[in-house]
Write an enzyme that holds these catalytic residues in place. Structure first.
Site, mmCIF file in Angstrom:
data_model
loop_
_atom_site.group_PDB
_atom_site.id
_atom_site.type_symbol
_atom_site.label_atom_id
_atom_site.label_comp_id
_atom_site.label_asym_id
_atom_site.label_seq_id
_atom_site.Cartn_x
_atom_site.Cartn_y
_atom_site.Cartn_z
ATOM 1 N N PHE A 1 24.064 31.105 2.346
ATOM 2 C CA PHE A 1 23.266 31.800 1.636
ATOM 3 C C PHE A 1 23.491 33.478 1.756
ATOM 4 O O PHE A 1 22.828 34.302 0.894
ATOM 5 C CB PHE A 1 21.884 31.751 2.239
ATOM 6 C CG PHE A 1 21.529 32.435 3.657
ATOM 7 C CD1 PHE A 1 21.048 33.766 3.624
ATOM 8 C CD2 PHE A 1 21.782 32.056 4.818
ATOM 9 C CE1 PHE A 1 20.941 34.568 4.777
ATOM 10 C CE2 PHE A 1 21.709 32.694 6.018
ATOM 11 C CZ PHE A 1 21.022 34.019 5.993
ATOM 12 N N GLU B 1 20.986 26.709 -1.412
ATOM 13 C CA GLU B 1 19.974 26.127 -2.118
ATOM 14 C C GLU B 1 18.828 27.241 -1.862
ATOM 15 O O GLU B 1 17.579 27.172 -2.280
ATOM 16 C CB GLU B 1 19.235 24.868 -1.566
ATOM 17 C CG GLU B 1 19.218 24.555 -0.101
ATOM 18 C CD GLU B 1 20.135 24.547 0.952
ATOM 19 O OE1 GLU B 1 21.302 24.921 0.625
ATOM 20 O OE2 GLU B 1 20.280 23.988 2.044
ATOM 21 N N ARG B 2 19.103 28.355 -0.819
ATOM 22 C CA ARG B 2 18.172 29.422 -0.754
ATOM 23 C C ARG B 2 18.403 30.543 -1.743
ATOM 24 O O ARG B 2 17.512 31.503 -1.782
ATOM 25 C CB ARG B 2 18.409 30.068 0.758
ATOM 26 C CG ARG B 2 18.442 28.731 1.825
ATOM 27 C CD ARG B 2 18.425 29.440 3.298
ATOM 28 N NE ARG B 2 19.034 28.517 4.003
ATOM 29 C CZ ARG B 2 19.239 28.514 5.189
ATOM 30 N NH1 ARG B 2 18.799 29.442 5.825
ATOM 31 N NH2 ARG B 2 20.072 27.451 5.848
ATOM 32 N N CYS C 1 28.581 37.338 8.578
ATOM 33 C CA CYS C 1 29.584 36.651 9.192
ATOM 34 C C CYS C 1 30.263 37.510 10.221
ATOM 35 O O CYS C 1 30.647 37.167 11.280
ATOM 36 C CB CYS C 1 30.362 35.559 8.718
ATOM 37 S SG CYS C 1 31.531 36.287 7.780
ATOM 38 N N GLU D 1 25.128 32.536 17.981
ATOM 39 C CA GLU D 1 25.146 33.608 16.814
ATOM 40 C C GLU D 1 23.709 33.971 16.212
ATOM 41 O O GLU D 1 22.910 33.147 15.962
ATOM 42 C CB GLU D 1 25.946 32.990 15.850
ATOM 43 C CG GLU D 1 26.044 33.829 14.609
ATOM 44 C CD GLU D 1 26.728 33.037 13.089
ATOM 45 O OE1 GLU D 1 26.523 31.893 13.171
ATOM 46 O OE2 GLU D 1 27.423 34.014 12.532
ATOM 47 N N SER E 1 27.441 27.554 8.275
ATOM 48 C CA SER E 1 27.287 27.626 9.757
ATOM 49 C C SER E 1 28.086 26.473 10.503
ATOM 50 O O SER E 1 29.044 25.372 9.810
ATOM 51 C CB SER E 1 25.936 26.816 10.072
ATOM 52 O OG SER E 1 25.771 25.826 9.404
HETATM 53 P P1 NAD Z 1 24.530 26.664 6.335
HETATM 54 O O1 NAD Z 1 25.640 26.013 7.240
HETATM 55 O O2 NAD Z 1 23.060 26.431 6.678
HETATM 56 O O3 NAD Z 1 24.479 26.519 4.793
HETATM 57 C C1 NAD Z 1 25.829 26.448 3.938
HETATM 58 C C2 NAD Z 1 25.815 25.278 3.104
HETATM 59 O O4 NAD Z 1 26.039 23.814 3.761
HETATM 60 C C3 NAD Z 1 24.665 25.291 2.191
HETATM 61 O O5 NAD Z 1 25.074 25.166 0.958
HETATM 62 C C4 NAD Z 1 23.952 24.149 2.734
HETATM 63 O O6 NAD Z 1 23.162 23.515 1.648
HETATM 64 C C5 NAD Z 1 25.100 23.125 3.213
HETATM 65 N N1 NAD Z 1 24.380 22.660 4.624
HETATM 66 C C6 NAD Z 1 23.607 22.918 5.523
HETATM 67 N N2 NAD Z 1 23.363 21.965 6.388
HETATM 68 C C7 NAD Z 1 24.090 21.064 6.093
HETATM 69 C C8 NAD Z 1 24.253 19.738 6.764
HETATM 70 N N3 NAD Z 1 23.541 19.505 7.771
HETATM 71 N N4 NAD Z 1 25.163 18.745 6.293
HETATM 72 C C9 NAD Z 1 25.720 19.332 5.000
HETATM 73 N N5 NAD Z 1 25.501 20.305 4.338
HETATM 74 C C10 NAD Z 1 24.740 21.201 4.867
HETATM 75 O O7 NAD Z 1 24.885 28.187 6.299
HETATM 76 P P2 NAD Z 1 23.840 29.251 6.078
HETATM 77 O O8 NAD Z 1 22.825 29.606 6.887
HETATM 78 O O9 NAD Z 1 23.679 29.049 4.661
HETATM 79 O O10 NAD Z 1 24.899 30.267 6.332
HETATM 80 C C11 NAD Z 1 25.064 31.329 7.439
HETATM 81 C C12 NAD Z 1 26.072 30.929 8.451
HETATM 82 O O11 NAD Z 1 27.363 31.082 7.306
HETATM 83 C C13 NAD Z 1 26.486 31.642 9.513
HETATM 84 O O12 NAD Z 1 26.736 30.918 10.612
HETATM 85 C C14 NAD Z 1 27.593 32.599 9.276
HETATM 86 O O13 NAD Z 1 28.261 33.027 10.401
HETATM 87 C C15 NAD Z 1 28.290 31.615 8.426
HETATM 88 N N6 NAD Z 1 29.259 32.483 7.384
HETATM 89 C C16 NAD Z 1 30.720 32.404 7.761
HETATM 90 C C17 NAD Z 1 31.271 33.273 6.925
HETATM 91 C C18 NAD Z 1 32.938 33.085 7.254
HETATM 92 O O14 NAD Z 1 33.873 33.684 6.467
HETATM 93 N N7 NAD Z 1 33.264 32.861 8.506
HETATM 94 C C19 NAD Z 1 30.829 33.977 5.917
HETATM 95 C C20 NAD Z 1 29.627 33.814 5.469
HETATM 96 C C21 NAD Z 1 28.774 33.102 6.495
#
Ligand code: NAD
Length: 533
Positions: free
Chosen positions: A184, A211-212, A316, A416, A261
């Site tokens: 998101f 989805e957010r 991130c 984090e 994540s």
């Molecule tokens: P998230 O993992 O909740 O969601 C990311 C995607 O995964 C979404 O499209 C979501 O629908 C899907 N998802 C979520 N939970 C899932 C599950 N249990 N099974 C399958 N799919 C699932 O992450 P977020 O909250 O949207 O983003 C924040 C996180 O992303 C932070 O931890 C941040 O550090 C990380 N991030 C990392 C980078 C990088 O380049 N290292 C860049 C941006 C964000």
């Protein structure tokens, strides 16, 4: 606001169900939708169409808590249709020349530049960050499209004469259908890390935005169509776990790009790999900065405050941890003063520095982690909890918060936080700072603030983190370099964008050909392996 392409003529007037978004659930309650609230469309085979799903996820403006849309959990039939159409499109798209695909990228970069403000405004409404920061979100993604405009050089093959009249040449071919799963926090930049290079390389792609905040990607998909990306080459589907699992399991999808994540990333990496797919997964982080006593104090404190609290800490690469060496721990009240001066508010207010967190749950979690620091003995010298923004009283706001005298065993250090919270630890020497950072499981980014070349050099060489800043708080490289987070912040070994990004979306093919000048003179079969060239 979602753009007009996303609008539906919903006519059913029903009551709104109090419903907290549950991104981790596979089961959505039967949601009665409010009339007039827009639905986000699937984008399949060049058409924006209403999903036939009965599972909808509510989309809220994080500053106001206004319900601004519904995101479908794209149905299995629709996912299969997206895959079928992507597979058919990939076969044709692959046949186009690199030059033709490069021209599409040039048009796409022009169109994104034209619509940068509109996309940024959508990001403010759905994600909450400030308008200026949202423009940066679009811009950093645009840089990858600009990289894709150099496709002719980037995809240049190799050729060598390996024996008399025999040549081997290597070129890279697209994989076919690939997929992108987005977080998101950068609704434009991260989709733009994925689909432009994938398409430029000759693949078709199925994208799943968070989805957010799916609106920015929907706008980008429309621009891609205008730029000449053929129907079916770019598809956008929606939802959470069920949709992601489909992507992991569908044999036609050859590779998955994921950013998000640890929990989701580990799941996708494992499941995708088990199904024989190539997966690149960028995960969470805990980015440390080291503050040395010889640093330029004013510049360093400003840089640290900006990198810790900008985007409400939801980057991130946010600078979430400060390691104070020696006397610099005494600079913390001054840092707190700078942080206190940052204005918390609605992203479209030009004076706002810090917007809201994405959800009510995120706000609660961040507030709980601040309290855990206090309970475990840290000093909360700036408390951003309880901040109220006039006109946006229901928003998910937390102001900049500063915890000092933090120890590595505390929860606020181990987790984090992903909010506007800076945790500060104290050490006596640069060696101790390096050791502390190298012990942390994450390796996304780090920075050192110093005026000493030797200290900077030592830090650069001894630190085990993939992206290092020297007097630069958020050292995210621009293309043609890649995003090179390391250790616990990445799964897979192929980085996003840059040469590695293009390699991820392609596979090498070598051809060895023999055209003998003297073919007509052949009288006898050769049976031994060659020993001389
Ligand atoms: P998230 O993992 O909740 O969601 C990311 C995607 O995964 C979404 O499209 C979501 O629908 C899907 N998802 C979520 N939970 C899932 C599950 N249990 N099974 C399958 N799919 C699932 O992450 P977020 O909250 O949207 O983003 C924040 C996180 O992303 C932070 O931890 C941040 O550090 C990380 N991030 C990392 C980078 C990088 O380049 N290292 C860049 C941006 C964000």
């Amino acid at each position: 606001m979602l753009s007009s392409i996303l609008k539906t003529s919903s006519s059913t007037i029903q009551r709104s169900t109090p419903f907290v978004r549950r991104a981790f659930s596979t089961q959505f309650p039967a949601l009665q939708r409010v009339a007039g609230v827009e639905t986000v469309k699937n984008y399949i085979n060049g058409k924006f169409t209403e999903s036939k799903t009965d599972k909808w996820i509510e989309l809220y403006n994080p500053a106001s808590q206004d319900l601004i849309g519904y995101v479908p959990e794209t149905t299995p039939e629709e996912l299969r249709e997206a895959t079928k159409t992507a597979a058919a499109a990939a076969k044709e798209w692959k046949k186009t020349t690199v030059l033709a695909r490069q021209r599409v990228m040039m048009d796409l970069q022009y169109l994104i530049r034209q619509k940068q403000d509109a996309i940024a405004e959508n990001i403010v409404q759905e994600q909450g960050k400030t308008f200026a920061d949202a423009k940066g979100d679009v811009f950093r993604g645009l840089q990858v499209v600009e990289q894709a405009c150099a496709l002719t050089s980037l995809l240049m093959g190799e050729k060598l004469t390996v024996a008399k009249d025999m040549e081997t040449y290597m070129y890279r071919e697209p994989l076919g259908v690939v997929a992108g799963i987005c977080p998101f926090n950068f609704p434009a930049m991260i989709p733009l890390w994925m689909f432009p290079l994938a398409i430029a390389a000759g693949n078709s792609i199925i994208m799943k935005p968070s989805e957010r905040d799916p609106g920015a990607l929907m706008m980008l998909a429309k621009l891609a169509a205008e730029a000449g990306v053929p129907d079916g080459v770019l598809n956008v589907v929606h939802g959470s776990v069920d949709c992601v699992n489909y992507i992991c399991d569908e044999p036609e999808i050859k590779a998955i790009s994921f950013v998000g994540s640890d929990k989701a990333g580990e799941h996708i990496y494992t499941r995708g790999n088990a199904n024989g797919k190539r997966v690149q997964a960028n995960l969470g982080a805990k980015n440390h900065a080291v503050l040395l006593p010889d640093a330029n104090k004013q510049a360093a404190l400003n840089a640290i405050a900006g990198a810790a609290f900008g985007a409400a800490g939801q980057r991130c690469m946010a600078l979430s941890t400060l390691v104070c060496v020696g006397e610099t721990k005494d600079w913390m009240p001054e840092l707190a003063q700078r942080a206190r001066e940052l204005k918390v508010g609605y992203g479209m207010d030009p004076d706002t520095d810090v917007g809201p967190l994405i959800t009510v749950q995120s706000k609660k979690r961040v507030e709980r982690l601040i309290q855990s620091g206090v309970d475990e003995g840290a000093d909360l010298i700036l408390d951003g909890r309880g901040v109220v923004v006039k006109g946006f009283e229901k928003g998910n706001f937390v102001g900049p918060s500063l915890l000092t005298n933090v120890k590595t065993n505390m929860e606020c250090y181990r987790e984090e936080i992903f909010g506007p919270v800076l945790v500060c630890l104290n050490v006596d020497t640069l060696d101790e700072a390096i050791e502390l950072i190298n012990k942390n499981p994450y390796g996304n980014g780090t920075a050192v603030f110093t005026n000493s070349g030797p200290s900077a050099r030592k830090f650069e060489h001894e630190i085990d983190v993939g992206q290092v800043g020297i007097n630069v708080p958020i050292p995210v490289p621009v293309p043609p370099f890649s995003f090179t987070g390391s250790r616990g912040s990445i799964l897979g070994d192929m980085n996003f964008y840059g040469k590695s990004g293009l390699n991820f979306y392609t596979k090498p093919k070598t051809v060895t050909s023999l055209w003998k000048e003297s073919d007509s003179e052949h009288t006898r079969a050769a049976v031994s392996m060659p020993t001389m060239h």
